[in-house]
Each structure stands twice: as C-alpha cells, then as structure tokens.
Design a protein around this motif. Structure first.
Motif, PDB file in Angstrom:
ATOM      1  N   TYR A  14       0.838  -1.205   0.000  1.00 54.97           N
ATOM      2  CA  TYR A  14       0.000   0.000   0.000  1.00 54.97           C
ATOM      3  C   TYR A  14       0.869   1.248   0.000  1.00 54.97           C
ATOM      4  O   TYR A  14       0.644   2.175  -0.779  1.00 54.97           O
ATOM      5  CB  TYR A  14      -0.915  -0.018   1.228  1.00 54.97           C
ATOM      6  N   MET A  15       1.886   1.281   0.873  1.00 53.55           N
ATOM      7  CA  MET A  15       2.779   2.436   0.970  1.00 53.55           C
ATOM      8  C   MET A  15       3.533   2.643  -0.346  1.00 53.55           C
ATOM      9  O   MET A  15       3.625   3.779  -0.841  1.00 53.55           O
ATOM     10  CB  MET A  15       3.784   2.237   2.107  1.00 53.55           C
ATOM     11  N   ILE A  16       4.051   1.576  -0.905  1.00 60.24           N
ATOM     12  CA  ILE A  16       4.837   1.689  -2.136  1.00 60.24           C
ATOM     13  C   ILE A  16       3.972   2.162  -3.300  1.00 60.24           C
ATOM     14  O   ILE A  16       4.352   3.059  -4.063  1.00 60.24           O
ATOM     15  CB  ILE A  16       5.491   0.334  -2.484  1.00 60.24           C
ATOM     16  N   SER A  17       2.795   1.567  -3.436  1.00 63.55           N
ATOM     17  CA  SER A  17       1.906   1.931  -4.535  1.00 63.55           C
ATOM     18  C   SER A  17       1.483   3.397  -4.433  1.00 63.55           C
ATOM     19  O   SER A  17       1.510   4.140  -5.424  1.00 63.55           O
ATOM     20  CB  SER A  17       0.679   1.024  -4.542  1.00 63.55           C
ATOM     21  N   LYS A  18       1.076   3.818  -3.238  1.00 60.90           N
ATOM     22  CA  LYS A  18       0.646   5.206  -3.064  1.00 60.90           C
ATOM     23  C   LYS A  18       1.801   6.169  -3.328  1.00 60.90           C
ATOM     24  O   LYS A  18       1.618   7.227  -3.942  1.00 60.90           O
ATOM     25  CB  LYS A  18       0.107   5.407  -1.644  1.00 60.90           C
ATOM     26  N   THR A  19       3.001   5.830  -2.863  1.00 58.94           N
ATOM     27  CA  THR A  19       4.158   6.701  -3.094  1.00 58.94           C
ATOM     28  C   THR A  19       4.442   6.846  -4.581  1.00 58.94           C
ATOM     29  O   THR A  19       4.656   7.958  -5.085  1.00 58.94           O
ATOM     30  CB  THR A  19       5.411   6.137  -2.379  1.00 58.94           C
ATOM     31  N   LEU A  20       4.442   5.740  -5.299  1.00 54.67           N
ATOM     32  CA  LEU A  20       4.754   5.783  -6.729  1.00 54.67           C
ATOM     33  C   LEU A  20       3.702   6.558  -7.518  1.00 54.67           C
ATOM     34  O   LEU A  20       4.033   7.381  -8.377  1.00 54.67           O
ATOM     35  CB  LEU A  20       4.863   4.356  -7.279  1.00 54.67           C
ATOM     36  N   VAL A  21       2.438   6.316  -7.217  1.00 51.90           N
ATOM     37  CA  VAL A  21       1.367   6.991  -7.953  1.00 51.90           C
ATOM     38  C   VAL A  21       1.351   8.484  -7.645  1.00 51.90           C
ATOM     39  O   VAL A  21       1.204   9.319  -8.549  1.00 51.90           O
ATOM     40  CB  VAL A  21      -0.005   6.354  -7.628  1.00 51.90           C
ATOM     41  N   CYS A  22       1.526   8.832  -6.377  1.00 50.41           N
ATOM     42  CA  CYS A  22       1.524  10.246  -6.000  1.00 50.41           C
ATOM     43  C   CYS A  22       2.767  10.962  -6.523  1.00 50.41           C
ATOM     44  O   CYS A  22       2.708  12.138  -6.897  1.00 50.41           O
ATOM     45  CB  CYS A  22       1.429  10.383  -4.483  1.00 50.41           C
ATOM     46  N   ALA A  23       3.903  10.265  -6.575  1.00 50.75           N
ATOM     47  CA  ALA A  23       5.116  10.848  -7.163  1.00 50.75           C
ATOM     48  C   ALA A  23       4.903  11.099  -8.652  1.00 50.75           C
ATOM     49  O   ALA A  23       5.310  12.141  -9.187  1.00 50.75           O
ATOM     50  CB  ALA A  23       6.301   9.919  -6.942  1.00 50.75           C
ATOM     51  N   PHE A  24       4.260  10.165  -9.321  1.00 50.17           N
ATOM     52  CA  PHE A  24       3.945  10.336 -10.731  1.00 50.17           C
ATOM     53  C   PHE A  24       3.058  11.556 -10.936  1.00 50.17           C
ATOM     54  O   PHE A  24       3.276  12.361 -11.851  1.00 50.17           O
ATOM     55  CB  PHE A  24       3.253   9.080 -11.274  1.00 50.17           C
ATOM     56  N   ALA A  25       2.054  11.705 -10.066  1.00 52.38           N
ATOM     57  CA  ALA A  25       1.141  12.846 -10.179  1.00 52.38           C
ATOM     58  C   ALA A  25       1.886  14.160  -9.993  1.00 52.38           C
ATOM     59  O   ALA A  25       1.668  15.134 -10.738  1.00 52.38           O
ATOM     60  CB  ALA A  25       0.021  12.720  -9.142  1.00 52.38           C
ATOM     61  N   MET A  26       2.805  14.218  -9.017  1.00 51.48           N
ATOM     62  CA  MET A  26       3.558  15.453  -8.782  1.00 51.48           C
ATOM     63  C   MET A  26       4.544  15.725  -9.911  1.00 51.48           C
ATOM     64  O   MET A  26       4.790  16.879 -10.271  1.00 51.48           O
ATOM     65  CB  MET A  26       4.267  15.394  -7.437  1.00 51.48           C
ATOM     66  N   ALA A  27       5.117  14.676 -10.498  1.00 47.75           N
ATOM     67  CA  ALA A  27       6.007  14.862 -11.642  1.00 47.75           C
ATOM     68  C   ALA A  27       5.225  15.447 -12.824  1.00 47.75           C
ATOM     69  O   ALA A  27       5.723  16.307 -13.557  1.00 47.75           O
ATOM     70  CB  ALA A  27       6.660  13.538 -12.032  1.00 47.75           C
ATOM     71  N   CYS A  28       3.987  14.984 -13.002  1.00 47.92           N
ATOM     72  CA  CYS A  28       3.126  15.552 -14.044  1.00 47.92           C
ATOM     73  C   CYS A  28       2.821  17.015 -13.760  1.00 47.92           C
ATOM     74  O   CYS A  28       2.771  17.850 -14.681  1.00 47.92           O
ATOM     75  CB  CYS A  28       1.826  14.753 -14.145  1.00 47.92           C
ATOM     76  N   MET A  29       2.652  17.356 -12.484  1.00 46.63           N
ATOM     77  CA  MET A  29       2.411  18.740 -12.107  1.00 46.63           C
ATOM     78  C   MET A  29       3.641  19.603 -12.389  1.00 46.63           C
ATOM     79  O   MET A  29       3.519  20.775 -12.753  1.00 46.63           O
ATOM     80  CB  MET A  29       2.025  18.817 -10.627  1.00 46.63           C
ATOM     81  N   CYS A  30       4.828  19.021 -12.243  1.00 44.57           N
ATOM     82  CA  CYS A  30       6.054  19.759 -12.583  1.00 44.57           C
ATOM     83  C   CYS A  30       6.057  20.115 -14.068  1.00 44.57           C
ATOM     84  O   CYS A  30       6.482  21.209 -14.458  1.00 44.57           O
ATOM     85  CB  CYS A  30       7.286  18.915 -12.247  1.00 44.57           C
ATOM     86  N   ILE A  31       5.580  19.191 -14.895  1.00 47.32           N
ATOM     87  CA  ILE A  31       5.544  19.435 -16.339  1.00 47.32           C
ATOM     88  C   ILE A  31       4.560  20.541 -16.690  1.00 47.32           C
ATOM     89  O   ILE A  31       4.876  21.450 -17.474  1.00 47.32           O
ATOM     90  CB  ILE A  31       5.185  18.132 -17.082  1.00 47.32           C
ATOM     91  N   THR A  32       3.359  20.483 -16.099  1.00 48.47           N
ATOM     92  CA  THR A  32       2.382  21.533 -16.404  1.00 48.47           C
ATOM     93  C   THR A  32       2.825  22.868 -15.811  1.00 48.47           C
ATOM     94  O   THR A  32       2.561  23.932 -16.393  1.00 48.47           O
ATOM     95  CB  THR A  32       0.980  21.171 -15.886  1.00 48.47           C
ATOM     96  N   TYR A  33       3.532  22.827 -14.670  1.00 48.86           N
ATOM     97  CA  TYR A  33       4.086  24.056 -14.099  1.00 48.86           C
ATOM     98  C   TYR A  33       5.101  24.663 -15.062  1.00 48.86           C
ATOM     99  O   TYR A  33       5.118  25.880 -15.279  1.00 48.86           O
ATOM    100  CB  TYR A  33       4.746  23.760 -12.753  1.00 48.86           C
ATOM    101  N   LEU A  34       5.938  23.811 -15.647  1.00 45.07           N
ATOM    102  CA  LEU A  34       6.933  24.277 -16.615  1.00 45.07           C
ATOM    103  C   LEU A  34       6.255  24.950 -17.804  1.00 45.07           C
ATOM    104  O   LEU A  34       6.666  26.036 -18.240  1.00 45.07           O
ATOM    105  CB  LEU A  34       7.776  23.091 -17.090  1.00 45.07           C
ATOM    106  N   ILE A  35       5.203  24.327 -18.307  1.00 41.88           N
ATOM    107  CA  ILE A  35       4.473  24.895 -19.443  1.00 41.88           C
ATOM    108  C   ILE A  35       3.877  26.249 -19.079  1.00 41.88           C
ATOM    109  O   ILE A  35       4.006  27.234 -19.816  1.00 41.88           O
ATOM    110  CB  ILE A  35       3.366  23.924 -19.912  1.00 41.88           C
TER     111      ILE A  35
END
Length: 278
Positions: free
Chosen positions: A127-148
């Motif tokens: 549970y911890m690993i899955s949530k960390t990976l998915v939430c990290a992915f979401a924040m990485a996507c936010m970094c991309i839209t922030y860059l744009i």
C-alpha cells in the motif's frame, strides 16, 4: 483422483503491479488530478502576468523576475529565502502536491476502500509503495504543467530567456526526482493522520511550504552548521536543483529522494502493521 492445484501466492512484483493498476485507474478517473494539473500551470503564468500589470497610479509593477527561468528554479542554492522570487518557483508544486496526496489518500479511508483492501490484501508495504509511486507520478506531471505555465507566462511578460540549458535541465529533473521523496513523506503523514482528514491536509501544506525548514535555517545560519547537511536533512536537496547546478546536484537529488522514500515507506509500513488502519 486428480490432485487440486496448489495455491501459489502472488509475487511482490505481481502484487505491486495489481495495486498500481488500481491506483492509477483511480487517479486518471478522478477530476481532482486534472484540477491540480491545471492549478500547477495557472499559478506560474498568473504570477508572471500579474507582475506586469499596471498599478493603480498607472505605473507598471516591478517585475518579480529578471529572467523567465527563475520561475522554474532559483539562480543559486538558497538555504534562507531572501525574497518572494526565491520562493515562488517549481518548489510550489510540492505544496499543491501535498494537498492532492492528502485528498487522494483521504478518499481511501472515507470511502471504505482501505477496509476492503486490507481485508483481502494484507501487505501494508505494498500500500505504501503503490501510493508513493502513484503520487510521485502525479507530482512529476504537475512539474511538467508548471513548466508549461511558467514558459507561457514568462514569454507573455517579456522576460529574458538566456539560460545555461544544461543547468536548466538538471534543475527540472532534480525537482521531478524529488517528487518521490516528497510523495513518500506525504503518504506517511496521511497514514499518521488517517482519521483526521483536515489535519492531514494542514500538515501536508505546512511541510510543503517549507516554513519549518526556513525557520530552522534562519536560526542555525550563524551557528556554523554546514548548509549542505541542513539542506539534505530538512528540504530534501530541492534547493540544489537550481539554474547554476550541474550533474552532481542531480545525483544528490536522486540519492536523497531515494533515502527519503525508503525511510518513510518503512516507517509507514510499521505504523500500519501495528495499528488499526480503518
């Protein structure tokens, strides 16, 4: 008489793959994810545009930045904030991301999903690993839209665009890599405050703003504490990802983010294993 086939427990890889599939499905089918992607894009564009708007007396507001890329990362490593421009960069994604993680995980408990999950899936670490990976992915996507959003806003405001492209790439990748460390911290905080949805959001926001880090840095600045170690232990090396950084800074971000991820996942797993998760 034919023997019944022996039950084979799913492997670690199979368990994580299954949980990731469910969590990613939930993420992509949740309007909240797209709302936070939009917020991450709008904020930098709005900051750039507002600094160029006419003041009430007819004069133009003083630009917040001298270069468009400063809205992505600071010009140098800063351990004590010298001005709002030093603070208003891609690190803000870790504030929005913390709130998003709190809402995403909080829904697990409010909807009863966790109760159903741990009835059939006993591995708390998964549970911890899955949530960390998915939430990290979401924040990485936010970094991309922030860059744009930052690029669009910077071009609209007419900022200079000169930059060391290598340092810029390192800075962006460093911020994205740190998403894993921050996601693990936020997941851990939300496990602690799982019964108090409001508190989990406030705690994530508090740590994401860096108020604690800035305060401690200001106190120890004159106490001969090496700022390098202060940065690593208190802010995850995010300030190393700047417009003057090199590949060594990216390596530090990778190491620190990995250390944070392991540390908070281990703590979160132990907490879930020794307490009522519902």
């Amino acid at each position: 008489m034919a023997r019944e086939p022996e039950f084979k427990a799913p492997s670690f890889t199979e368990r994580i793959k299954g949980m990731l599939g469910v969590d990613l499905y939930r993420l992509f089918h949740t309007p909240m994810f797209y709302i936070f992607l939009a917020i991450a894009a709008i904020i930098p564009a709005m900051i750039s545009a507002m600094t160029m708007m006419p003041a009430p007396d007819g004069t133009t507001s003083v630009p917040l930045y001298s270069n468009m890329w400063q809205i992505i990362a600071a010009s140098k490593s800063l351990y004590v904030i010298e001005g709002i421009a030093d603070y208003a960069n891609m690190n803000m994604v870790f504030i929005f991301g913390g709130i998003m993680v709190s809402i995403f995980i909080g829904h697990d408990y409010k909807s009863g999903y966790v109760k159903q999950l741990f009835t059939t899936h006993a591995k708390k670490q998964d549970y911890m690993i899955s949530k960390t990976l998915v939430c990290a992915f979401a924040m990485a996507c936010m970094c991309i839209t922030y860059l744009i959003g930052g690029v669009v806003g910077g071009l609209f405001a007419g900022y200079e665009t000169d930059v060391n492209i290598g340092s810029l790439i390192v800075a962006i990748l460093g911020k994205m890599v740190m998403s894993f460390g921050w996601a693990s911290l936020y997941t851990f905080l939300n496990v602690i405050f799982r019964r108090y949805f409001g508190v989990s959001i406030v705690s994530s926001f508090f740590f994401g703003t860096g108020i604690l880090i800035i305060g401690v840095a200001a106190i120890v600045e004159n106490l001969s504490v090496p700022t390098f170690f202060l940065n690593i232990f208190l802010y995850g090396s995010s300030v190393n990802a700047n417009l003057s950084s090199n590949i060594g800074a990216l390596l530090i971000c990778v190491i620190v983010s990995a250390a944070w991820t392991v540390f908070y996942n281990v703590l979160g797993t132990k907490l879930l294993s020794k307490s009522d998760v519902y």
